[in-house]
Write a protein that holds these residues in place. Structure first.
Motif, PDB file in Angstrom:
ATOM      1  N   SER A 197       9.667   8.296  -9.666  1.00 50.59           N
ATOM      2  CA  SER A 197       9.406   6.894 -10.015  1.00 50.59           C
ATOM      3  C   SER A 197      10.700   6.095 -10.124  1.00 50.59           C
ATOM      4  CB  SER A 197       8.621   6.820 -11.325  1.00 50.59           C
ATOM      5  OG  SER A 197       7.365   7.451 -11.187  1.00 50.59           O
ATOM      6  N   GLU A 202       2.172   1.702 -14.788  1.00 52.03           N
ATOM      7  CA  GLU A 202       0.837   1.916 -15.348  1.00 52.03           C
ATOM      8  C   GLU A 202       0.663   3.346 -15.871  1.00 52.03           C
ATOM      9  OE1 GLU A 202      -1.976   0.743 -12.295  1.00 52.03           O
ATOM     10  OE2 GLU A 202      -2.239  -1.178 -13.314  1.00 52.03           O
ATOM     11  N   ASN A 203       1.280   4.291 -15.209  1.00 46.14           N
ATOM     12  CA  ASN A 203       1.081   5.705 -15.569  1.00 46.14           C
ATOM     13  C   ASN A 203       1.912   6.146 -16.763  1.00 46.14           C
ATOM     14  OD1 ASN A 203      -0.711   6.110 -13.464  1.00 46.14           O
ATOM     15  ND2 ASN A 203       0.867   6.824 -12.039  1.00 46.14           N
ATOM     16  N   VAL A 250       4.760  -1.131  -4.825  1.00 52.03           N
ATOM     17  CA  VAL A 250       3.536  -0.470  -5.229  1.00 52.03           C
ATOM     18  C   VAL A 250       3.788   0.817  -6.000  1.00 52.03           C
ATOM     19  CG1 VAL A 250       3.329   0.673  -2.955  1.00 52.03           C
ATOM     20  CG2 VAL A 250       1.303   0.421  -4.404  1.00 52.03           C
ATOM     21  N   GLN A 251       4.769   1.591  -5.581  1.00 47.31           N
ATOM     22  CA  GLN A 251       4.983   2.864  -6.271  1.00 47.31           C
ATOM     23  C   GLN A 251       5.571   2.646  -7.660  1.00 47.31           C
ATOM     24  OE1 GLN A 251       6.122   6.434  -4.251  1.00 47.31           O
ATOM     25  NE2 GLN A 251       6.063   5.439  -2.245  1.00 47.31           N
ATOM     26  N   LEU A 281      -2.540  -2.389  -3.356  1.00 42.97           N
ATOM     27  CA  LEU A 281      -2.462  -3.123  -4.617  1.00 42.97           C
ATOM     28  C   LEU A 281      -1.911  -4.525  -4.373  1.00 42.97           C
ATOM     29  CD1 LEU A 281      -0.941  -0.519  -7.117  1.00 42.97           C
ATOM     30  CD2 LEU A 281      -3.287  -1.372  -7.107  1.00 42.97           C
ATOM     31  N   PHE A 300       4.927  -0.035  -9.430  1.00 42.05           N
ATOM     32  CA  PHE A 300       3.794  -0.586 -10.177  1.00 42.05           C
ATOM     33  C   PHE A 300       2.910   0.529 -10.717  1.00 42.05           C
ATOM     34  CE2 PHE A 300      -0.371  -2.490 -10.773  1.00 42.05           C
ATOM     35  CZ  PHE A 300      -0.074  -3.717 -11.342  1.00 42.05           C
ATOM     36  N   ARG A 301       2.650   1.537  -9.905  1.00 40.95           N
ATOM     37  CA  ARG A 301       1.826   2.671 -10.366  1.00 40.95           C
ATOM     38  C   ARG A 301       2.537   3.420 -11.494  1.00 40.95           C
ATOM     39  NH1 ARG A 301      -2.462   2.973  -7.039  1.00 40.95           N
ATOM     40  NH2 ARG A 301      -2.175   2.580  -4.811  1.00 40.95           N
ATOM     41  N   HIS A 350       0.835  -1.201   0.000  1.00 43.43           N
ATOM     42  CA  HIS A 350       0.000   0.000   0.000  1.00 43.43           C
ATOM     43  C   HIS A 350       0.870   1.251   0.000  1.00 43.43           C
ATOM     44  CE1 HIS A 350       0.995  -0.284   4.304  1.00 43.43           C
ATOM     45  NE2 HIS A 350       0.814   1.034   4.316  1.00 43.43           N
ATOM     46  N   ASP A 351       0.283   2.304  -0.522  1.00 45.24           N
ATOM     47  CA  ASP A 351       0.820   3.643  -0.341  1.00 45.24           C
ATOM     48  C   ASP A 351      -0.350   4.516   0.091  1.00 45.24           C
ATOM     49  OD1 ASP A 351      -0.656   4.001  -2.647  1.00 45.24           O
ATOM     50  OD2 ASP A 351       1.078   4.155  -3.970  1.00 45.24           O
ATOM     51  N   ILE A 366      -2.243   6.295  -1.526  1.00 47.20           N
ATOM     52  CA  ILE A 366      -3.363   6.294  -2.470  1.00 47.20           C
ATOM     53  C   ILE A 366      -4.245   5.072  -2.257  1.00 47.20           C
ATOM     54  CG2 ILE A 366      -3.953   6.118  -4.929  1.00 47.20           C
ATOM     55  CD1 ILE A 366      -1.549   7.835  -5.551  1.00 47.20           C
TER      56      ILE A 366
END
Length: 468
Positions: A102, A30-31, A23-24, A13, A26-27, A7-8, A10
């Motif tokens: 990132s 996606e971004n 998680v960061q 996941l 992974f985001r 988790h973060d 936000i």
């Protein structure tokens, strides 16, 4: 493989257990699906940010901010990456929003999870060793990322200087091989005065030698870093002695004399070093492209061009014209140079576009500079191996151009004066006669005098004749 929950702030996941990022990262994947070039494709950058993390852990331990067990685990993780492992876990796109956050978190999470396994824990059990609290301790993206960029640039520029030296030696070998090949020099694509083909290639060597010096000069600029400035250069959330300690550790880890900037607020927002590096790369590309233009001109033909040199035949040149061979190696190097020149515009705008205490556009600066350097390095090795080393001279064509040229009338200037020489040149153009024959017919000089004047020794070296 199963999954783990991370988790973060936000949210939460599910992350596959077979990956070391979290998680960061992974985001971010996606971004930012932008360039299709991932951090792992630039191994020197991966090594650079890993070295920053290793130096930081060593400094934090010395300052009593990190216990020995956690420091040892982080260092062990970094050493595994530096030995060539886990590169496939650095998956974020090189072009990203967030000023490199990132990339920084990708490194923090991968190192944390490798360290956790080293300690006997599972990936994601961050209560034992955390990406932010421990791997990123005393750091911010805003000092860790640019410091890593500086380290990577130092290595990439070293590679480029080596490739330039490799090409320089190829030019020098040809300069020696062609030192006695007399040919016509040209200005504005018009016949000028004689020279040797060897001197033409020696000039190429001198040109790139000067640029090697410029590359080594600009490489020194990246030895100053802003590590210890954290968010904006004030050093918030770091020990007062952290900058001087991490400077020492960074030197120990890299083997180079990196130094922390005196004014960290200035160093955090000032991207002038990237502008200067990009400018030098543009200089290198411009001159390299000019040499490739010359090679294409000198080898033009073979029947209806200059045809003074032969480039190695690399591949058939046409799908419709049998027997045609194109100068494909100089052509591809030209295109690399155009790309580098274009990237300079990108770097300029990105550096100019920063606001206030941070330039958020450093990711595209990094991507542009890395690509420019890597392409130039490959292009120079390709040019040396597949073109320069295999060039041969058409000595008779070179010589015939000299002795049939109007340009050699210049050699008569010191003996008969400019006006008479110009008159001879005019008649030669109108009649097709040689300048030597016209000079002899007019009685300006004897055959012995003409033969002496037109020797290579007299035409290729400074001297003053006796004006009649």
């Amino acid at each position: 493989m199963g999954t783990r929950k991370e988790h973060d702030f936000i949210g939460e996941l599910e992350i596959s257990d077979d990956v070391y990022y979290g998680v960061q990262t992974f985001r971010a994947v996606e971004n930012f699906n932008i360039s299709h070039d991932r951090l792992k494709n630039f191994p020197r950058f991966v090594r650079a940010i890993t070295r920053v993390k290793k130096a930081a852990a060593m400094a934090n331990r010395e300052l009593g901010l990190l216990d020995q067990e956690k420091e040892g685990a982080i260092i062990a993780a970094c050493d595994k990456i530096l030995a060539g492992g886990y590169y496939d876990q650095f998956v974020v796109d090189m072009i990203q929003g967030g000023a490199g956050t990132s990339t920084n978190m990708n490194a923090n999470e991968v190192i944390a999870n490798i360290a956790l396994e080293h300690l006997g824990h599972k990936k994601g059990e961050y209560q034992f060793l955390h990406p932010n609290d421990h791997v990123n301790l005393s750091q911010s993206t805003n000092d860790a990322y640019p410091t890593a960029l500086h380290l990577a640039l130092h290595d990439y520029l070293t590679d480029l200087a080596t490739a330039m030296g490799y090409l320089k030696k190829s030019y020098e070998r040809k300069a020696e091989e062609f030192k006695n090949v007399l040919k016509m020099g040209r200005t504005q694509l018009q016949d000028a005065v004689p020279m040797t083909l060897g001197r033409e290639f020696k000039t190429f060597a001198v040109m790139i030698g000067e640029d090697i010096e410029r590359i080594l000069e600009v490489r020194k600029l990246v030895l100053e870093v802003n590590l210890g400035g954290t968010a904006i250069g004030t050093g918030i959330n770091s020990h007062p002695d952290y900058p001087k300690v991490v400077e020492k550790k960074l030197r120990e880890v890299t083997g180079h004399e990196y130094k922390v900037a005196e004014d960290l607020i200035e160093a955090t927002q000032d991207t002038g070093v990237y502008v200067q590096i990009s400018g030098v790369l543009k200089r290198v590309a411009t001159k390299l492209s000019k040499v490739c233009n010359d090679l294409r001109l000198l080898s033009s033909g073979p029947k209806c061009g200059l045809n003074e040199i032969n480039l190695p035949k690399m591949q058939p040149g046409s799908s419709i014209m049998p027997g045609k061979v194109n100068p494909v190696i100089p052509e591809v190097v030209n295109q690399v140079c155009y790309s580098v020149i274009g990237s300079d515009v990108t770097v300029t705008f990105a550096c100019e576009g920063g606001q206030l205490q941070l330039n958020v556009f450093e990711p595209v600066v990094a991507y542009s500079l890395f690509n420019s350097i890597i392409m130039l390095e490959k292009a120079m090795k390709t040019l040396a191996d597949k073109c320069i080393d295999g060039i041969t001279a058409n000595e008779k064509i070179c010589s015939d151009f000299v002795y049939n040229s109007i340009g050699i009338v210049t050699a008569f200037n010191p003996y008969i004066g400019y006006e008479k020489s110009a008159s001879i040149a005019k008649e030669a153009l109108q009649t097709g006669k040689s300048v030597a024959d016209i000079c002899l017919e007019r009685g300006y000089l004897t055959k012995e005098e003409i033969d002496k004047i037109l020797t290579p020794a007299n035409m290729l070296n400074p001297h003053m004749g006796e004006n009649k």
